[in-house]
Scaffold this motif. Structure first.
Motif, PDB file in Angstrom:
ATOM      1  N   THR A  93       0.745   3.942  16.876  1.00 49.86           N
ATOM      2  CA  THR A  93       1.802   4.945  16.918  1.00 49.86           C
ATOM      3  C   THR A  93       3.046   4.440  16.205  1.00 49.86           C
ATOM      4  N   ILE A  94       3.839   5.379  15.735  1.00 44.11           N
ATOM      5  CA  ILE A  94       5.068   5.046  15.017  1.00 44.11           C
ATOM      6  C   ILE A  94       6.101   4.477  15.994  1.00 44.11           C
ATOM      7  N   LEU A  95       6.945   3.610  15.485  1.00 44.44           N
ATOM      8  CA  LEU A  95       7.998   3.018  16.311  1.00 44.44           C
ATOM      9  C   LEU A  95       9.003   4.086  16.739  1.00 44.44           C
ATOM     10  N   LYS A  96       9.510   3.947  17.944  1.00 48.75           N
ATOM     11  CA  LYS A  96      10.513   4.886  18.429  1.00 48.75           C
ATOM     12  C   LYS A  96      11.916   4.465  17.980  1.00 48.75           C
ATOM     13  N   ASP A  97      12.046   3.234  17.506  1.00 52.68           N
ATOM     14  CA  ASP A  97      13.339   2.727  17.042  1.00 52.68           C
ATOM     15  C   ASP A  97      13.796   3.480  15.795  1.00 52.68           C
ATOM     16  N   GLN A  98      15.091   3.393  15.536  1.00 56.99           N
ATOM     17  CA  GLN A  98      15.658   3.963  14.317  1.00 56.99           C
ATOM     18  C   GLN A  98      15.121   3.178  13.124  1.00 56.99           C
ATOM     19  N   LEU A  99      14.500   3.852  12.188  1.00 61.38           N
ATOM     20  CA  LEU A  99      13.948   3.202  10.999  1.00 61.38           C
ATOM     21  C   LEU A  99      14.939   3.333   9.844  1.00 61.38           C
ATOM     22  N   PRO A 100      14.906   2.394   8.913  1.00 64.48           N
ATOM     23  CA  PRO A 100      15.816   2.481   7.773  1.00 64.48           C
ATOM     24  C   PRO A 100      15.578   3.755   6.962  1.00 64.48           C
ATOM     25  N   THR A 101      16.639   4.280   6.381  1.00 65.87           N
ATOM     26  CA  THR A 101      16.488   5.455   5.527  1.00 65.87           C
ATOM     27  C   THR A 101      15.969   5.006   4.164  1.00 65.87           C
ATOM     28  N   GLY A 102      15.344   5.923   3.471  1.00 57.67           N
ATOM     29  CA  GLY A 102      14.870   5.632   2.123  1.00 57.67           C
ATOM     30  C   GLY A 102      13.473   5.060   2.054  1.00 57.67           C
ATOM     31  N   ILE A 103      12.817   4.896   3.193  1.00 61.54           N
ATOM     32  CA  ILE A 103      11.422   4.445   3.206  1.00 61.54           C
ATOM     33  C   ILE A 103      10.606   5.417   4.042  1.00 61.54           C
ATOM     34  N   ILE A 104       9.321   5.464   3.775  1.00 59.96           N
ATOM     35  CA  ILE A 104       8.405   6.275   4.568  1.00 59.96           C
ATOM     36  C   ILE A 104       7.532   5.308   5.345  1.00 59.96           C
ATOM     37  N   VAL A 105       7.423   5.511   6.652  1.00 57.12           N
ATOM     38  CA  VAL A 105       6.652   4.604   7.506  1.00 57.12           C
ATOM     39  C   VAL A 105       5.494   5.362   8.130  1.00 57.12           C
ATOM     40  N   ARG A 106       4.315   4.779   8.040  1.00 58.48           N
ATOM     41  CA  ARG A 106       3.113   5.328   8.658  1.00 58.48           C
ATOM     42  C   ARG A 106       2.408   4.212   9.426  1.00 58.48           C
ATOM     43  N   CYS A 107       1.483   4.592  10.282  1.00 61.95           N
ATOM     44  CA  CYS A 107       0.719   3.620  11.065  1.00 61.95           C
ATOM     45  C   CYS A 107      -0.767   3.787  10.773  1.00 61.95           C
ATOM     46  N   GLN A 108      -1.470   2.669  10.855  1.00 59.13           N
ATOM     47  CA  GLN A 108      -2.916   2.667  10.671  1.00 59.13           C
ATOM     48  C   GLN A 108      -3.449   1.467  11.445  1.00 59.13           C
ATOM     49  N   ASN A 109      -4.556   1.636  12.160  1.00 62.40           N
ATOM     50  CA  ASN A 109      -5.072   0.578  13.046  1.00 62.40           C
ATOM     51  C   ASN A 109      -5.259  -0.766  12.361  1.00 62.40           C
ATOM     52  N   GLN A 110      -5.765  -0.768  11.134  1.00 64.69           N
ATOM     53  CA  GLN A 110      -5.990  -2.032  10.434  1.00 64.69           C
ATOM     54  C   GLN A 110      -4.766  -2.447   9.608  1.00 64.69           C
ATOM     55  N   GLY A 111      -3.829  -1.525   9.392  1.00 66.94           N
ATOM     56  CA  GLY A 111      -2.616  -1.840   8.658  1.00 66.94           C
ATOM     57  C   GLY A 111      -2.759  -1.789   7.155  1.00 66.94           C
ATOM     58  N   TRP A 112      -3.748  -1.053   6.646  1.00 70.16           N
ATOM     59  CA  TRP A 112      -3.892  -0.975   5.194  1.00 70.16           C
ATOM     60  C   TRP A 112      -4.059   0.472   4.739  1.00 70.16           C
ATOM     61  N   MET A 113      -4.045   0.651   3.441  1.00 69.97           N
ATOM     62  CA  MET A 113      -4.144   1.982   2.843  1.00 69.97           C
ATOM     63  C   MET A 113      -5.542   2.552   3.084  1.00 69.97           C
ATOM     64  N   SER A 114      -5.588   3.818   3.456  1.00 68.63           N
ATOM     65  CA  SER A 114      -6.857   4.520   3.652  1.00 68.63           C
ATOM     66  C   SER A 114      -6.824   5.782   2.785  1.00 68.63           C
ATOM     67  N   THR A 115      -7.938   6.480   2.719  1.00 71.99           N
ATOM     68  CA  THR A 115      -7.991   7.721   1.952  1.00 71.99           C
ATOM     69  C   THR A 115      -7.003   8.734   2.518  1.00 71.99           C
ATOM     70  N   ASP A 116      -6.935   8.841   3.846  1.00 71.12           N
ATOM     71  CA  ASP A 116      -5.995   9.789   4.463  1.00 71.12           C
ATOM     72  C   ASP A 116      -4.548   9.422   4.147  1.00 71.12           C
TER      73      ASP A 116
END
Length: 172
Positions: A93-116
């Motif tokens: 799940t995504i962090l509930k903390d305030q994230l820096p602006t100007g970046i896009i944050v996503r989550c993935q179980n293994q932590g790498w790029m997937s087709t989705d």
């Protein structure tokens, strides 16, 4: 990393392919992009140490996060515009903390790029870059990640009406 024995042949063929695409379609520089994923470690101990000659043991202090890393998709357009970094965290799940602006944050179980996630990157970053509505002709160059060459990826990139060039294996 060692370059492949046929480096010159691969490099020349890839260069000719990209130049041919550019000349054949007259892409605007703002419609040509280069992107790739890279792992970023949170704690990378240095290979260099300073210690007296003859010392039997050396203590290397770390934060204990040597194996913790994130994946970041970085992209730049041929006119020099940098697209927002696309950060992939190894979490559910995504962090509930305030994230820096100007970046896009996503989550993935293994932590790498997937087709989705690649489809998401295309929609959130690539399809929202400056000048995207001006010109339909577009091209992007992707790194050597084999996931870029799957049938699903080819279908996804085909939906964006973009020519795709993937850097040959072992050359990034």
């Amino acid at each position: 990393q060692h370059l492949p024995s046929d480096f010159t042949k691969k490099f020349t063929a890839f260069q000719q392919y990209v130049i041919g695409l550019h000349k054949g379609h007259d892409y605007l520089l703002s419609q040509m992009g280069n992107a790739d994923v890279t792992p970023v470690s949170f704690d990378e101990p240095s290979n260099n140490i300073i210690e007296e000659i003859g010392t039997k043991s050396v203590i290397i202090k770390t934060l204990g996060n040597e194996k913790m890393c994130i994946t970041v998709m970085l992209a730049v357009l041929a006119d020099g515009i940098k697209l927002p970094p696309y950060v992939i965290l190894k979490r559910k799940t995504i962090l509930k903390d305030q994230l820096p602006t100007g970046i896009i944050v996503r989550c993935q179980n293994q932590g790498w790029m997937s087709t989705d996630l690649m489809k998401d990157w295309l929609n959130i970053v690539w399809n929202r870059r400056p000048g995207v509505l001006i010109c339909k002709r577009r091209m992007f160059v992707l790194g050597t990640f084999k996931g870029y060459l799957t049938l699903a990826m080819k279908n996804i990139t085909g939906e964006t009406d973009a020519a795709l060039a993937v850097v040959p294996g072992g050359m990034s």
